[in-house]
Design a protein around this motif. Sequence first.
Motif, mmCIF file in Angstrom:
data_model
loop_
_atom_site.group_PDB
_atom_site.id
_atom_site.type_symbol
_atom_site.label_atom_id
_atom_site.label_comp_id
_atom_site.label_asym_id
_atom_site.label_seq_id
_atom_site.Cartn_x
_atom_site.Cartn_y
_atom_site.Cartn_z
ATOM 1 N N ILE A 36 14.049 4.091 14.818
ATOM 2 C CA ILE A 36 14.057 5.125 13.770
ATOM 3 C C ILE A 36 13.798 4.496 12.399
ATOM 4 C CG2 ILE A 36 15.514 6.808 12.561
ATOM 5 C CD1 ILE A 36 16.863 7.365 15.257
ATOM 6 N N PHE A 37 14.523 3.411 12.120
ATOM 7 C CA PHE A 37 14.375 2.755 10.828
ATOM 8 C C PHE A 37 12.943 2.246 10.637
ATOM 9 C CE2 PHE A 37 14.707 -1.054 8.099
ATOM 10 C CZ PHE A 37 15.272 -0.469 6.981
ATOM 11 N N GLY A 38 12.434 1.582 11.658
ATOM 12 C CA GLY A 38 11.075 1.043 11.573
ATOM 13 C C GLY A 38 10.030 2.132 11.429
ATOM 14 N N SER A 39 10.186 3.210 12.199
ATOM 15 C CA SER A 39 9.214 4.301 12.135
ATOM 16 C C SER A 39 9.195 4.945 10.754
ATOM 17 C CB SER A 39 9.548 5.379 13.171
ATOM 18 O OG SER A 39 9.573 4.825 14.442
ATOM 19 N N LEU A 40 10.383 5.180 10.206
ATOM 20 C CA LEU A 40 10.452 5.828 8.891
ATOM 21 C C LEU A 40 9.867 4.931 7.800
ATOM 22 C CD1 LEU A 40 13.946 7.579 9.016
ATOM 23 C CD2 LEU A 40 11.725 8.685 8.939
ATOM 24 N N MET A 41 10.228 3.653 7.831
ATOM 25 C CA MET A 41 9.742 2.742 6.795
ATOM 26 C C MET A 41 8.230 2.524 6.901
ATOM 27 S SD MET A 41 12.254 1.899 4.844
ATOM 28 C CE MET A 41 11.701 0.450 3.976
ATOM 29 N N LEU A 42 7.782 2.181 8.102
ATOM 30 C CA LEU A 42 6.349 1.916 8.274
ATOM 31 C C LEU A 42 5.533 3.191 8.071
ATOM 32 C CD1 LEU A 42 6.409 -0.545 11.312
ATOM 33 C CD2 LEU A 42 6.014 -1.073 8.894
ATOM 34 N N GLY A 43 6.067 4.323 8.569
ATOM 35 C CA GLY A 43 5.370 5.603 8.402
ATOM 36 C C GLY A 43 5.234 5.979 6.938
ATOM 37 N N ALA A 44 6.293 5.782 6.168
ATOM 38 C CA ALA A 44 6.258 6.135 4.749
ATOM 39 C C ALA A 44 5.284 5.242 3.982
ATOM 40 C CB ALA A 44 7.656 6.016 4.148
ATOM 41 N N ILE A 45 5.300 3.950 4.321
ATOM 42 C CA ILE A 45 4.386 3.025 3.634
ATOM 43 C C ILE A 45 2.930 3.343 4.006
ATOM 44 C CG2 ILE A 45 3.674 0.602 3.501
ATOM 45 C CD1 ILE A 45 6.708 -0.072 3.781
ATOM 46 N N ALA A 46 2.684 3.619 5.290
ATOM 47 C CA ALA A 46 1.319 3.956 5.737
ATOM 48 C C ALA A 46 0.846 5.247 5.059
ATOM 49 C CB ALA A 46 1.300 4.115 7.255
ATOM 50 N N LEU A 47 1.726 6.241 5.012
ATOM 51 C CA LEU A 47 1.367 7.523 4.383
ATOM 52 C C LEU A 47 1.116 7.330 2.889
ATOM 53 C CD1 LEU A 47 1.107 10.399 5.502
ATOM 54 C CD2 LEU A 47 3.391 10.867 4.638
ATOM 55 N N GLY A 48 1.932 6.479 2.277
ATOM 56 C CA GLY A 48 1.752 6.190 0.859
ATOM 57 C C GLY A 48 0.388 5.586 0.570
ATOM 58 N N TRP A 49 -0.050 4.663 1.433
ATOM 59 C CA TRP A 49 -1.366 4.044 1.246
ATOM 60 C C TRP A 49 -2.485 5.054 1.492
ATOM 61 C CZ3 TRP A 49 -3.005 -0.068 -1.126
ATOM 62 C CH2 TRP A 49 -2.094 -1.086 -1.405
ATOM 63 N N LEU A 50 -2.297 5.957 2.442
ATOM 64 C CA LEU A 50 -3.328 6.980 2.702
ATOM 65 C C LEU A 50 -3.455 7.916 1.495
ATOM 66 C CD1 LEU A 50 -2.728 7.963 6.439
ATOM 67 C CD2 LEU A 50 -4.728 6.842 5.459
ATOM 68 N N LEU A 51 -2.316 8.279 0.906
ATOM 69 C CA LEU A 51 -2.340 9.169 -0.264
ATOM 70 C C LEU A 51 -3.023 8.502 -1.452
ATOM 71 C CD1 LEU A 51 1.222 10.774 -0.079
ATOM 72 C CD2 LEU A 51 -0.954 11.869 0.425
ATOM 73 N N TYR A 52 -2.970 7.174 -1.472
ATOM 74 C CA TYR A 52 -3.563 6.417 -2.570
ATOM 75 C C TYR A 52 -5.059 6.716 -2.705
ATOM 76 C CZ TYR A 52 -4.963 2.292 -5.254
ATOM 77 O OH TYR A 52 -5.486 1.444 -6.184
ATOM 78 N N PHE A 53 -5.708 7.023 -1.572
ATOM 79 C CA PHE A 53 -7.151 7.256 -1.593
ATOM 80 C C PHE A 53 -7.516 8.688 -1.987
ATOM 81 C CE2 PHE A 53 -6.599 3.694 1.386
ATOM 82 C CZ PHE A 53 -7.389 2.759 0.718
ATOM 83 N N LEU A 54 -6.529 9.571 -2.075
ATOM 84 C CA LEU A 54 -6.814 10.951 -2.483
ATOM 85 C C LEU A 54 -6.964 11.017 -3.996
ATOM 86 C CD1 LEU A 54 -4.302 13.003 -0.286
ATOM 87 C CD2 LEU A 54 -6.769 12.730 0.056
ATOM 88 N N PRO A 55 -7.832 11.908 -4.486
ATOM 89 C CA PRO A 55 -7.974 12.034 -5.944
ATOM 90 C C PRO A 55 -6.714 12.615 -6.564
ATOM 91 C CG PRO A 55 -9.248 13.732 -4.807
ATOM 92 C CD PRO A 55 -8.736 12.797 -3.749
ATOM 93 N N THR A 56 -6.377 12.155 -7.753
ATOM 94 C CA THR A 56 -5.178 12.663 -8.428
ATOM 95 C C THR A 56 -5.501 13.964 -9.151
ATOM 96 O OG1 THR A 56 -5.707 11.327 -10.342
ATOM 97 C CG2 THR A 56 -4.154 10.386 -8.766
ATOM 98 N N GLY A 57 -4.504 14.820 -9.290
ATOM 99 C CA GLY A 57 -4.689 16.095 -9.986
ATOM 100 C C GLY A 57 -3.742 16.183 -11.156
ATOM 101 N N PRO A 58 -3.597 17.370 -11.722
ATOM 102 C CA PRO A 58 -2.630 17.532 -12.828
ATOM 103 C C PRO A 58 -1.214 17.416 -12.302
ATOM 104 C CG PRO A 58 -3.544 19.649 -12.159
ATOM 105 C CD PRO A 58 -4.305 18.603 -11.393
ATOM 106 N N PRO A 59 -0.263 17.029 -13.140
ATOM 107 C CA PRO A 59 1.130 16.900 -12.685
ATOM 108 C C PRO A 59 1.675 18.242 -12.212
ATOM 109 C CG PRO A 59 0.986 16.710 -15.069
ATOM 110 C CD PRO A 59 -0.415 16.715 -14.574
ATOM 111 N N ALA A 60 2.541 18.193 -11.196
ATOM 112 C CA ALA A 60 3.127 19.418 -10.666
ATOM 113 C C ALA A 60 4.075 20.022 -11.689
ATOM 114 C CB ALA A 60 3.859 19.107 -9.372
ATOM 115 N N PRO A 61 4.131 21.350 -11.784
ATOM 116 C CA PRO A 61 5.061 21.970 -12.727
ATOM 117 C C PRO A 61 6.499 21.807 -12.267
ATOM 118 C CG PRO A 61 3.978 23.628 -11.390
ATOM 119 C CD PRO A 61 3.336 22.327 -11.051
ATOM 120 N N ILE A 62 7.405 21.628 -13.222
ATOM 121 C CA ILE A 62 8.826 21.517 -12.880
ATOM 122 C C ILE A 62 9.356 22.929 -12.606
ATOM 123 C CG2 ILE A 62 11.115 20.927 -13.782
ATOM 124 C CD1 ILE A 62 9.761 18.740 -15.397
ATOM 125 N N PRO A 63 9.958 23.145 -11.411
ATOM 126 C CA PRO A 63 10.419 24.504 -11.083
ATOM 127 C C PRO A 63 11.533 24.979 -12.011
ATOM 128 C CG PRO A 63 11.243 22.921 -9.486
ATOM 129 C CD PRO A 63 10.304 22.168 -10.371
#
Lengths: 63, 130
Positions: A36-63
């Motif tokens: 569980i620990f390994g999956s969450l850590m590695l999954g989060a890091i992998a997802l973080g790197w994938l998001l890095y390649f997406l274009p950035t947009g305007p900041p999200a509004p604070i609810p």
Amino acid sequence: MNHLLFMTLYAAMLGVFFAALWRRDARAQFKLFAQIFGSLMLGAIALGWLLYFLPTGPPAPIP
Amino acid sequence: MTEAARARLPWKTFLLCALAWLVPASGHLLLGRRGRALVFALLVATAIAVGYALDGNLHRVVEGQPLSRLATLGAMGMGLPYFLLRWGLGYAGSAAAAGYEYGTVFLLSAGLMNLLLVLDVWDISTGRKE
């Protein structure tokens, strides 16, 4: 604020929780914790790197 | 409901589950699982404390947002601490805080973890689990 610290704490907490909840034997508990620990850590890091390649947009509004 | 059906209802189990919901890990403690009760109590308490320290959102029902009802039920899963935080301390969280999103996840997870503990208490109490 240290994002990695909170991510690690959360992953560790969930790992301990489900290992204690679903397993009885210490060896099996450690194995499930590591999975569980390994999956969450590695999954989060992998997802973080994938998001890095997406274009950035305007900041999200604070609810 | 017939008398026979009522007699079969596990009232002690219902009471145990209600107590397990109100006070996290108390169900396991009463069932004699002291070691695990301690671990679960520490985990739920840590999740609540971290969520509180990070100013996370303690979910409440927002009109026009149906999913907020589900989130509120999930957060209420932490039992007594939810009501103490919300009405005792007047806690609401702060969307402007740097740790708001993390805190919200920790608080919601505390509620969901405790709900799983209640189900575990039910299983142990009814003999479905050791």
